[in-house]
Design a protein around this motif. Structure first.
Motif, short mmCIF file in Angstrom:
data_model
loop_
_atom_site.label_atom_id
_atom_site.label_comp_id
_atom_site.label_asym_id
_atom_site.label_seq_id
_atom_site.Cartn_x
_atom_site.Cartn_y
_atom_site.Cartn_z
N UNK B 96 45.74 78.02 26.59
CA UNK B 96 44.68 77.24 25.94
C UNK B 96 43.96 76.33 26.92
N UNK B 97 44.74 75.68 27.74
CA UNK B 97 44.18 74.61 28.57
C UNK B 97 43.73 75.13 29.94
N UNK B 98 44.67 75.64 30.73
CA UNK B 98 44.33 76.01 32.11
C UNK B 98 43.54 77.31 32.18
N UNK B 99 43.91 78.28 31.32
CA UNK B 99 43.25 79.57 31.41
C UNK B 99 41.90 79.56 30.69
N UNK B 100 41.89 79.05 29.45
CA UNK B 100 40.66 79.11 28.66
C UNK B 100 39.90 77.79 28.62
N UNK B 101 40.42 76.79 29.31
CA UNK B 101 39.72 75.51 29.38
C UNK B 101 39.39 74.93 28.01
N UNK B 102 40.29 75.13 27.04
CA UNK B 102 40.11 74.61 25.67
C UNK B 102 38.76 75.01 25.07
N UNK B 103 38.30 76.18 25.43
CA UNK B 103 37.05 76.67 24.88
C UNK B 103 37.38 77.40 23.57
N UNK B 104 37.26 76.65 22.46
CA UNK B 104 37.80 77.14 21.19
C UNK B 104 37.11 78.38 20.68
N UNK B 105 35.83 78.54 21.02
CA UNK B 105 35.13 79.76 20.62
C UNK B 105 35.81 80.99 21.24
N UNK B 106 35.98 80.90 22.55
CA UNK B 106 36.59 82.04 23.25
C UNK B 106 38.00 82.29 22.74
N UNK B 107 38.72 81.19 22.52
CA UNK B 107 40.11 81.33 22.09
C UNK B 107 40.19 82.00 20.73
N UNK B 108 39.30 81.59 19.81
CA UNK B 108 39.39 82.20 18.48
C UNK B 108 38.97 83.66 18.54
N UNK B 109 37.99 83.98 19.37
CA UNK B 109 37.61 85.40 19.51
C UNK B 109 38.80 86.19 20.05
N UNK B 110 39.45 85.64 21.06
CA UNK B 110 40.63 86.30 21.63
C UNK B 110 41.68 86.57 20.56
N UNK B 111 42.00 85.53 19.80
CA UNK B 111 43.09 85.65 18.83
C UNK B 111 42.72 86.62 17.71
N UNK B 112 41.43 86.60 17.31
CA UNK B 112 41.04 87.45 16.20
C UNK B 112 40.77 88.89 16.62
N UNK B 113 40.25 89.08 17.83
CA UNK B 113 39.76 90.41 18.17
C UNK B 113 40.59 91.18 19.18
#
Ligand code: HEM
Lengths: 320, 221
Positions: B96-113
């Motif tokens: 969440x933090x180091x890899x995706x820089x807390x970019x919640x849009x990207x994170x939710x796309x990752x988790x959903x797709x």
């Protein structure tokens, strides 16, 4: 625009005594006869020369240099995807140590008038070796900035006089499980094969690389001769080449054959076309440490001005 | 075979320290800048590796106990499971933090797709639920539903292993080994498998869990 003629010198590059000495040496060697080149250009070319392998004789600067910090030699030579020498990024640096790259000949055949063989020493001496500082973008969403040494692939291809039937160029890595230990196991369909369309192969940005950081290529980076196509994902830049063929048809290629939905034949860097398992919109620039974030990936890895015209009218989503 | 409580306490202390070793090595390497060219990837991979390893070791306790008739092994299971969760938490935090820089849009796309991330996320949620309900108090409150709920640990193991298998490019050896271990562990339980499945999915157990979680969160609010 990221290719520029001259770039400012960073203070880190002029402070060290050893680098200063290298510059002196370079001056003495007389190559500085290159008119109109500013000192910083040369300094950058030879900065931090690792002093581990044989220097490339007759190294010439070139206008192709990205305006970005060059990745440390240490990272470029310890973080490699070279499956022939094992899985895992740090494995090739260890398992390729004893790999012998002499004698080495490259066979050229297929749709050409003058098929034949060319020795690596001849390649090193008969083509002008230039330093090309390119961005290198892996399909796994990481990148480096590499000071390659090499020469335009087209210069070599022309010598063999491709015929009008030559629509594609096909490359093959050495297949010798005794020397490339991981070829004993499956994982990939050996030998590793890659291909380019003729216009891509003849493009001035496409080089055959013989070295990096002013020295011959370390084994783990694809010694003694590898392809570098900076606007495509790294897996296109095939290593340790022993064979080049001209072909009328699009050739089967290794990663594309293994997972056609994940790795396309073209494999142009494209932030808008995701890998099925991860996004290609951003990448991590290596060497930045734990807290460096990701950077936005640019179309054709930032080389759109030079290469976009090759793909005019093509649907890059379908032809990924 | 009975083992004195004192020995168990010492054993637990040793196990605790042992389970911390990978984390301390990670910390050490990070401080020494020994994580290589891609330190974030190294953190992500090493934490993920230890999470799945500890999870499989946790799952191996019951069969081992039965095979060796060493009942005391059970007393170490909770700690092993909690450490599996600890490394998963580290893994998720790094992501969440180091890899995706807390970019919640990207994170939710990752988790959903991206199915491999989805499965990893589900495995993480299961481990979270199990960790939260791992205390003695929770065990008491959940009563017979506790063991039903904790059947989900097998799902977490399976999802964790598939998560690993799916993210690999060409080298299936390590995740393949883990899958083999998981399957062998499951075969040990084949007899009672159907019963466990029914229990895990009984609506009763799920209802009980939601009420417990609700009171747990309100207690902590
Ligand atoms: C919270 C949700 C999770 C997310 C978002 C997540 C994400 C990731 C990512 C992005 C990678 C690296 C993929 C790559 O390098 O291509 C990874 C690797 C891995 N994850 Fe997870 N993961 C999660 C949960 C878990 C859990 C619960 C486990 C274990 C039970 C686990 C075990 C692993 C393992 C073993 C690896 C591979 C490490 C290696 O290559 O050595 N992950 N995960």
């Amino acid at each position: 625009m990221l290719i520029r003629k001259t770039s400012g010198i960073r203070s880190s590059e002029i402070t060290s005594q050893s680098i200063f000495n290298q510059r002196r040496e370079f001056l003495k060697s007389g190559i500085y006869a290159f008119a109109g080149l500013a000192m910083p250009d040369l300094a950058l070319a030879l900065a931090d020369k690792p002093g581990k392998l044989k220097p490339i004789a007759n190294l010439h600067p070139s206008k192709y240099r990205v305006d970005a910090e060059v990745t440390d030699y240490k990272w470029i030579t310890t973080y490699n995807n070279f499956t022939e020498f094992g899985h895992g990024k740090s494995t090739p640096a260890k398992t390729a140590r004893k790999f012998k790259t002499r004698p080495w000949t490259v066979e050229v055949d297929g749709e050409c008038e003058k098929p034949g063989k060319i020795d690596i020493e001849e390649i090193l001496s008969s083509f002008t070796q230039e330093e090309r500082i390119y961005r290198f973008r892996c399909v796994e969403a990481w990148s480096m900035v590499v000071p390659w040494v090499g020469f335009p692939l087209g210069d070599l291809l022309k010598q063999f006089k491709p015929t009008s039937k030559a629509k594609y160029v096909v490359f093959e890595t050495l297949h010798d499980p005794k020397r490339m230990p991981n070829q004993r196991y499956d994982g990939l369909d050996w030998p590793y094969r890659e291909g380019l369309r003729m216009d891509e192969a003849m493009h001035p940005l496409t080089i055959l690389s013989t070295g990096l950081y002013g020295e011959i290529l370390p084994n783990q980076n694809g010694a003694p001769l590898r392809l570098v196509v900076p606007w495509k994902y790294g897996f296109k830049s095939i290593k340790s080449i022993v064979k080049i063929s001209f072909s009328e048809k699009q050739p089967p290629t290794t990663w594309n054959g293994k997972a056609p939905d994940e790795y396309g034949f073209f494999a142009n860097v494209n932030p808008k076309v995701d890998h099925p398992r991860w996004s290609q919109a951003k990448h991590r620039v290596l060497g930045g440490g734990i807290f460096s974030g990701r950077e936005k990936t640019r179309m054709f890895n930032g080389y759109a001005d030079e290469v976009a015209s090759l793909y005019r009218g093509m649907n890059l989503k379908n032809n990924f | 075979m009975r083992v004195a409580n004192k020995n168990i306490v010492i054993g637990k202390l040793l196990l605790f320290l042992l389970c911390l070793v990978p984390a301390l090595l990670l910390l050490w390497d990070a401080l020494q800048q020994q994580l290589g060219a891609n330190p974030v990837e190294a953190l992500l991979h090493r934490s993920g590796d230890w999470s799945i390893r500890l999870l499989l070791i946790t799952l191996a306790i019951t069969p081992l106990r039965k095979l060796t008739a060493r009942g005391w092994l059970l007393r170490y299971r909770r700690m092993l499971g909690l450490f599996a969760f600890f490394y998963a938490l580290l893994h998720f935090t790094v992501y969440l933090w180091l890899d995706r820089g807390l970019s919640w849009m990207e994170i939710s796309v990752d988790i959903l797709e991206r199915p491999y991330i989805t499965l990893g996320f589900v495995a993480f949620l299961i481990l979270l639920a199990l960790a939260v309900t791992s205390t003695r108090g929770m065990m008491r409150r959940l009563g017979k539903h506790w063991s039903a709920l904790h059947q989900w640990v097998y799902a977490a193991g399976l999802f964790g292993v598939i998560h690993f298998l799916w993210l690999v490019k060409a080298d299936y050896r390590e995740p393949g080994l883990y899958m083999a271990i998981f399957i062998i562990l499951m075969l040990f339980r084949a007899g009672s498998f159907k019963k466990r499945l029914q229990r895990a999915f009984s609506s009763d157990a799920l209802r009980k869990l939601s009420s417990i979680l609700r009171c747990y969160t309100s207690e902590n609010a």
